[in-house]
Design a protein around this motif. Structure first.
Motif, short mmCIF file in Angstrom:
data_model
loop_
_atom_site.label_atom_id
_atom_site.label_comp_id
_atom_site.label_asym_id
_atom_site.label_seq_id
_atom_site.Cartn_x
_atom_site.Cartn_y
_atom_site.Cartn_z
N GLN A 218 0.84 -1.20 0.00
CA GLN A 218 0.00 0.00 0.00
C GLN A 218 0.88 1.26 0.00
OE1 GLN A 218 -2.12 -0.74 3.66
NE2 GLN A 218 -4.00 -1.31 2.58
N ALA A 219 1.89 1.27 0.87
CA ALA A 219 2.77 2.44 0.99
C ALA A 219 3.50 2.70 -0.33
CB ALA A 219 3.77 2.23 2.12
N LYS A 220 3.93 1.65 -0.98
CA LYS A 220 4.64 1.80 -2.24
C LYS A 220 3.71 2.35 -3.33
CE LYS A 220 8.26 -0.34 -4.70
NZ LYS A 220 9.40 -1.07 -4.26
N ARG A 221 2.48 1.81 -3.41
CA ARG A 221 1.52 2.29 -4.42
C ARG A 221 1.16 3.75 -4.19
NH1 ARG A 221 -1.40 -2.49 -3.59
NH2 ARG A 221 -3.06 -1.32 -2.58
N MET A 222 0.81 4.11 -2.96
CA MET A 222 0.45 5.50 -2.68
C MET A 222 1.66 6.41 -2.83
SD MET A 222 -1.84 7.71 -2.16
CE MET A 222 -3.29 6.77 -1.72
N GLY A 223 2.82 5.93 -2.39
CA GLY A 223 4.04 6.71 -2.53
C GLY A 223 4.35 7.02 -3.99
N LYS A 224 4.15 6.05 -4.85
CA LYS A 224 4.40 6.25 -6.29
C LYS A 224 3.44 7.31 -6.84
CE LYS A 224 4.56 3.70 -10.66
NZ LYS A 224 4.33 2.42 -11.31
N TRP A 225 2.17 7.23 -6.46
CA TRP A 225 1.20 8.21 -6.93
C TRP A 225 1.55 9.61 -6.41
CZ3 TRP A 225 -2.36 11.47 -4.51
CH2 TRP A 225 -3.21 12.15 -5.38
N LEU A 226 1.83 9.71 -5.11
CA LEU A 226 2.18 11.01 -4.53
C LEU A 226 3.43 11.58 -5.20
CD1 LEU A 226 1.52 10.43 -0.73
CD2 LEU A 226 0.38 12.12 -2.20
N ASP A 227 4.43 10.75 -5.41
CA ASP A 227 5.67 11.22 -6.03
C ASP A 227 5.40 11.83 -7.40
OD1 ASP A 227 8.57 11.52 -6.00
OD2 ASP A 227 8.57 9.98 -7.55
N SER A 228 4.44 11.27 -8.13
CA SER A 228 4.12 11.80 -9.46
C SER A 228 3.35 13.12 -9.40
CB SER A 228 3.31 10.77 -10.26
OG SER A 228 1.98 10.68 -9.76
N GLN A 229 2.78 13.44 -8.24
CA GLN A 229 1.96 14.64 -8.09
C GLN A 229 2.66 15.78 -7.34
OE1 GLN A 229 -1.16 14.62 -9.55
NE2 GLN A 229 -0.55 12.58 -10.23
N LEU A 230 3.57 15.44 -6.46
CA LEU A 230 4.19 16.43 -5.57
C LEU A 230 5.29 17.23 -6.27
CD1 LEU A 230 4.59 14.23 -2.37
CD2 LEU A 230 3.03 16.18 -2.66
N PRO A 231 5.43 18.50 -5.87
CA PRO A 231 6.57 19.27 -6.37
C PRO A 231 7.87 18.74 -5.76
CG PRO A 231 5.40 20.53 -4.71
CD PRO A 231 4.59 19.28 -4.96
N GLU A 232 8.97 18.99 -6.42
CA GLU A 232 10.27 18.50 -5.94
C GLU A 232 10.63 19.06 -4.56
OE1 GLU A 232 12.34 16.13 -7.10
OE2 GLU A 232 10.73 15.73 -8.53
N ASN A 233 10.25 20.29 -4.29
CA ASN A 233 10.69 20.96 -3.07
C ASN A 233 9.72 20.83 -1.90
OD1 ASN A 233 8.71 22.55 -4.17
ND2 ASN A 233 9.72 24.48 -3.74
N CYS A 234 8.90 19.80 -1.86
CA CYS A 234 7.97 19.68 -0.74
C CYS A 234 8.69 19.18 0.51
CB CYS A 234 6.81 18.76 -1.10
SG CYS A 234 7.22 17.04 -1.24
N ARG A 235 8.08 19.48 1.65
CA ARG A 235 8.63 19.06 2.95
C ARG A 235 7.80 17.88 3.43
NH1 ARG A 235 8.26 22.04 8.33
NH2 ARG A 235 6.51 23.04 7.30
N ILE A 236 8.47 16.84 3.90
CA ILE A 236 7.79 15.63 4.34
C ILE A 236 8.10 15.41 5.82
CG2 ILE A 236 7.50 13.14 3.99
CD1 ILE A 236 8.62 13.82 1.06
N LEU A 237 7.06 15.47 6.66
CA LEU A 237 7.20 15.30 8.10
C LEU A 237 6.50 14.01 8.52
CD1 LEU A 237 6.36 18.96 9.19
CD2 LEU A 237 8.62 17.93 8.85
N VAL A 238 7.20 13.21 9.32
CA VAL A 238 6.74 11.87 9.62
C VAL A 238 6.77 11.62 11.12
CG1 VAL A 238 7.21 9.41 9.17
CG2 VAL A 238 7.72 11.11 7.42
#
Length: 152
Positions: free
Chosen positions: A32-52
């Motif tokens: 699930q994480a890989k599928r959603m991560g792939k979709w998000l990566d295709s939509q997000l700008p390069e300079n986004c901040r990711i907080l976990v």
């Protein structure tokens, strides 16, 4: 500003002797994480901040995106919705921010953004809700609400 709330993927159930923060993703959760991560990566700008959140399951979920991220102790399970918005610098920030976190907090953040009240809204595991607000006097818009089973 754009704010993406990403709930961690399916995790192992908790059991006595295992601290909650050490629960890992199941094999389904990793997919699930890989599928959603792939979709998000295709939509997000390069300079986004990711907080976990520092929980193992959220870190593993964020790794599905394949980008650099920072853990933030304020994003632990049970965090206040306002703490999530503060960590993201919402709505004052100018950059896109992805928060990888937990229920019920993420649902409460979504409700707070949509209704002004932190009600309990259910977010499916591994789902991502994308909010945007261009100016303080403009409405907050739910740009997308995606679940891992809808992305390939």
């Amino acid at each position: 500003m754009d704010l993406i709330l990403w709930r961690h993927a399916e995790a192992e159930p908790g059991h006595e002797g295992l601290p909650d923060l050490e629960r890992a993703l199941t094999s389904k959760g990793l997919k699930q994480a890989k599928r959603m991560g792939k979709w998000l990566d295709s939509q997000l700008p390069e300079n986004c901040r990711i907080l976990v959140s520092p929980a193992v399951r959220t870190v593993q979920t964020a790794e599905g995106l394949g980008r650099k991220y920072k853990t933030n102790a304020e994003l632990v399970p049970g965090a206040a919705p306002e703490a999530i918005l503060q960590a993201a610098n919402w709505p004052a920030g100018r950059e896109t921010v992805v928060i990888v976190g937990h229920q019920p907090t993420l649902g409460q953040v979504a409700s707070l953004l949509l209704t002004g009240e932190p009600l309990d809204i259910e977010m499916k595991k591994a789902s991502a809700w994308w909010f945007t607000q261009r100016d303080a006097d403009e409405p907050i818009v739910l740009k997308a609400a995606m679940s891992a089973d809808l992305v390939k």
